[in-house]
Scaffold this active site. Structure first.
Site: not given
Ligand code: HEM
Length: 328
Positions: A63-64, A67, A69, A73, A192-193
């Protein structure tokens, strides 16, 4: 547009995209020789005592970087101003463990080498170390980023997509930052693993899915039932959350792709990866070959890590990662 302004814009966009050329792997070799050791000493035990730290930090870093770079931020405390990136709704669910690990590392580094290490370098390095710690690939992180002078909630919408975004929108947002469809698929599988997702983000797949089906028929029925039980009261208990990867939630692996093929995926946006013809074959490729996925993910993360970095006078070394330095 007047010519000088056009020239200025062209020039500044060149310097933005090329500023990572000023970064180096040994940036702190002379000024903070124990940088790597200190980072390890802070990050490793934090993940052991709080296993949610790795996912939390990876998401905050993503997220950093997307947005304005990789410039720290996202770290600015929303308390100092109510229009920082963290005050934007999509960032409300960022987990405190990520901010905590950065603050801990900064405190330790300030003792060893005051005013030398940027918060954005700490976040980039902590993310890489944590990915490795939970079983993911290692990749080199270039150092020498400066921290931003701004953090604006209004900039967030342009850089991030949501769980219900279309594949066109997802591809466009990544392309705008220079990422190919292949890199996007690799990044999503890695992101998302591990970690959690709140029920509200996928409720549309398990409650009132369509006129003919209560749940998304592409979900494994037993899995859908488990999610429905878990999330039954999600409106009154908004903190309810599921694992992103129900098979190996804390381990970095290629399971997201395998889950997509078995109806064990949770996020609507992830599900598009297997339905969209532009990404479907990549899901199968990464599901088959974890080494290939690791190689592609590591390269894509190297690229994420230098997105829009600021060097020289375009940024500062913050004393406190959660606040801008006050100007004299
Ligand atoms: C199409 C792009 C993406 C979308 C729409 C997306 C959306 C989301 C959403 C909705 C969550 C759940 C948030 C919650 O309920 O608290 C999430 C969690 C997460 N996302 Fe993504 N994400 C995207 C890409 C990425 C990328 C590229 C990464 C990292 C390389 C990433 C890393 C993570 C991680 C690690 C979590 C778990 C966070 C936690 O457990 O604290 N996401 N994401």
């Amino acid at each position: 547009m007047a010519l000088p302004l056009l020239f200025l814009l062209m020039f500044s966009s060149i310097s933005v995209s090329q500023s990572h050329r000023h970064l180096s792997l040994d940036h702190y070799a002379k000024t903070c020789p124990d940088f790597d050791r200190i980072m390890q000493e802070v990050v490793t035990p934090k993940q052991i005592s709080n296993p949610t730290t790795a996912a939390a930090t990876l998401r905050v870093f993503f997220h950093d970087c997307m947005v304005d770079g990789c410039d720290g931020s996202i770290l600015i405390d929303p308390g100092t101003s109510n229009n920082t990136e963290r005050s934007q709704e999509i960032n409300h669910s960022l987990s405190g463990d990520a901010f905590d690990v950065v603050v801990r590392a900064k405190t330790a580094l300030e003792l060893a080498c005051p005013n030398v290490v940027s918060c954005s370098d700490i976040l980039a390095t902590a993310t890489r170390n944590l990915i490795k710690q939970v079983g993911g690939p290692y990749y080199p992180v270039l150092l020498g980023r400066k921290d931003s002078f701004v953090s604006m909630s209004s900039h967030v919408e342009h850089g991030l997509t949501r769980a219900n975004s279309s594949m066109d929108k997802i591809i466009a947002i990544f392309a705008q930052k220079g990422f190919t469809v292949r890199e996007m698929v690799a990044l999503l599988g890695g992101g998302h693993t591990i970690g959690f997702v709140h029920c509200s983000e996928f409720a549309s797949r398990i409650f009132n899915f369509s006129a003919t089906s209560e749940v998304d028929p592409s979900l494994n029925p037993n899995f859908a039932n488990r999610l429905r039980t878990l999330c039954a009261n999600y409106k009154t208990s908004p903190d309810m959350a599921a694992f992103m990867d129900p098979i190996s939630p804390g381990k970095f692996d290629n399971n997201l792709y395998q889950n997509l093929m078995r109806g064990l995926d949770v996020l609507p946006s992830d599900h598009l990866l297997i339905t969209d013809p532009r990404t479907r074959a990549l899901v199968a490729e990464y599901a088959r070959d974890q080494n290939l996925f690791f190689t592609d993910f590591a390269r894509a993360m190297e690229k994420v890590s230098v997105t829009g970095v600021k060097t020289g006078r375009r940024g500062e070394i913050r004393t406190n990662c959660n606040a801008f330095n006050t100007k004299a």
